[in-house]
Design an enzyme around this catalytic site. Structure first.
Site, PDB file in Angstrom:
ATOM      1  CG  HIS A  34      54.306  44.098  41.475  1.00 19.65           C
ATOM      2  ND1 HIS A  34      54.610  44.020  39.873  1.00 19.65           N
ATOM      3  CD2 HIS A  34      54.123  45.381  41.803  1.00 19.65           C
ATOM      4  CE1 HIS A  34      54.144  45.368  40.034  1.00 19.65           C
ATOM      5  NE2 HIS A  34      54.016  46.294  41.228  1.00 19.65           N
ATOM      6  CB  THR A  35      52.898  37.828  44.383  1.00 22.50           C
ATOM      7  OG1 THR A  35      51.466  38.755  44.757  1.00 22.50           O
ATOM      8  CG2 THR A  35      53.567  38.322  45.142  1.00 22.50           C
ATOM      9  CG  ASP A 170      45.001  44.431  38.123  1.00 20.56           C
ATOM     10  OD1 ASP A 170      44.799  43.685  39.539  1.00 20.56           O
ATOM     11  OD2 ASP A 170      45.244  45.773  37.311  1.00 20.56           O
TER      12      ASP A 170
END
Ligand code: GLA
Length: 377
Positions: A34-35, A170
């Site tokens: 979540h960075t 991703d």
């Protein structure tokens, strides 16, 4: 039969000969969760599981796509109003549209595809799908989109056609993956470095809880909104530009919840750098400690873990595993574990036994094999 043979033979059955095969992988992430959408660092690598597609342009303005895993056909046009009904087909449609927006003359094509990235495990099956088609359409329709932009095509597909305001990690990992290497990406400058990853005496293994908690609303997007609110209050573009003391200074201007979200992100930003330094020294104990810190930050402050994954991490801690944490977006999925060779068999057996005792099924075990990114087969 191997996956690529299944995909080819289905293509031949439905559409005849002459397809080209393309593949893209899912990913792991050692640390940096979540960075990405906060302009911070991530540290992913591509895995040996992914999507394989057979594709052949058909000279029309229609796409005929068959998913072997869903055993379903979707037919759609290439205009904005042609959005297909099936959610799996929206990924392919979105990629077509995003490539068109970047000037590629995407025409109709026939395609079959299959995947072996476990769904809902946090290993980015959707990025694997997007990257496969972005890479393939770029070649087949003579686009000149560079690899970073191919990753952005996948991300924009998520944003514009699938409702997830994801970061770039991703799709980046899927496109740029390199066998035996992790990649440290700075999500602000988009500079990255390959890090050969071969931790002597350790294994990296995923334990899949096979749990997927569908939370009401869109929790991933909510986390992102919290971060953006705090950045705005601080007057910075993203939390990448904030330090813990800045956050403390505005504590009474933001909600307790937003405060906790930002505290996690600011801590995680530094942990990625610490882990990279530790790896270069061969200091796996520090790597592992950071992984645990990430887990409990994601669990208590970011609140994207769940009971089953906290349990798996606790079992890892009790077994003396070097590092363990939830991996990926959260709300279910896998833990990633850095385990000493001599502890490996004991840990896997314990995790299976204790998880089964408590939840009535065993977690699945995936040894991590760091592999290559998007390619033609
Ligand atoms: C999902 C998103 C990524 C990233 C991770 C959390 O996988 O697609 O962009 O934000 O969650 O690190």
């Amino acid at each position: 039969m191997e996956m690529k043979d299944k995909v080819t033979s289905k293509f031949e059955e439905l559409f005849g000969a002459g397809a080209t095969l393309y593949a893209s992988p899912g990913r792991i992430n050692l640390i940096g969760e979540h960075t990405d959408y906060n302009g911070g660092f991530v540290f992913p690598g591509a895995v040996d599981k992914g999507i394989i597609a057979a594709i052949r342009p058909n000279g029309t303005d229609k796409v005929h796509a068959f998913s072997l895993d869903m055993n379903e056909m979707s037919e759609f046009g290439l205009r904005e109003e042609d959005l297909p009904a099936q959610s799996w087909a929206r990924y392919i449609f979105g990629v077509c549209r995003e490539m068109q927006k970047r000037g590629v003359k995407v025409g109709g094509f026939d395609t079959t595809f299959a995947g072996d990235v476990p769904l809902g495990a946090g290993m980015s099956s959707s990025a694997a799908l997007e990257s496969t088609y972005a890479f393939a359409l770029n070649e087949l329709f003579d686009g000149h989109v560079d690899k970073f932009e191919l990753a952005r095509v996948g991300q924009a597909t998520e944003h514009n056609y699938c409702g997830v305001k994801c970061g770039i990690m991703d799709q980046f990992a899927s496109v740029f993956g390199k066998k035996g290497n992790l990649m440290r990406l700075d999500c602000r400058s988009m500079e990255f470095e390959y890090f050969p990853f071969d931790p002597k005496g350790y294994k990296l293994v995923l334990l899949d809880s096979v749990v997927k908690h569908e939370l009401v609303g869109s929790p991933y997007n909510k986390r992102r909104e919290s971060c953006e609110r705090v950045a705005k209050t601080l007057g910075v573009e993203t939390l990448r530009d904030a330090e813990m003391k800045d956050l403390e200074a505005i504590k009474d201007k933001i909600s307790e919840e937003d405060y906790k979200r930002a505290r996690y992100v600011i801590g995680e930003k530094q942990r990625v750098l610490d882990v990279c330094d530790a790896l270069q020294r061969g200091d796996y104990e520090t790597v592992g400690k950071c992984m645990y810190q990430t887990h409990w930050g994601l669990s208590k402050d970011y609140e994207v873990s769940c009971e089953e994954l906290d349990f798996l991490v606790t079992v890892a801690e009790e077994c003396g595993v070097t590092g363990s944490r939830i991996m990926g977006g959260g709300f279910g999925g896998c833990t990633i574990n850095l385990v000493k060779d001599e502890l490996y068999d004991h840990f896997i057996a314990e995790a299976k036994r204790r998880f089964n005792e408590k939840y009535g099924h065993e977690p699945k075990v995936y040894p991590v094999v760091i592999s290559d990114g998007s390619r033609k087969l």
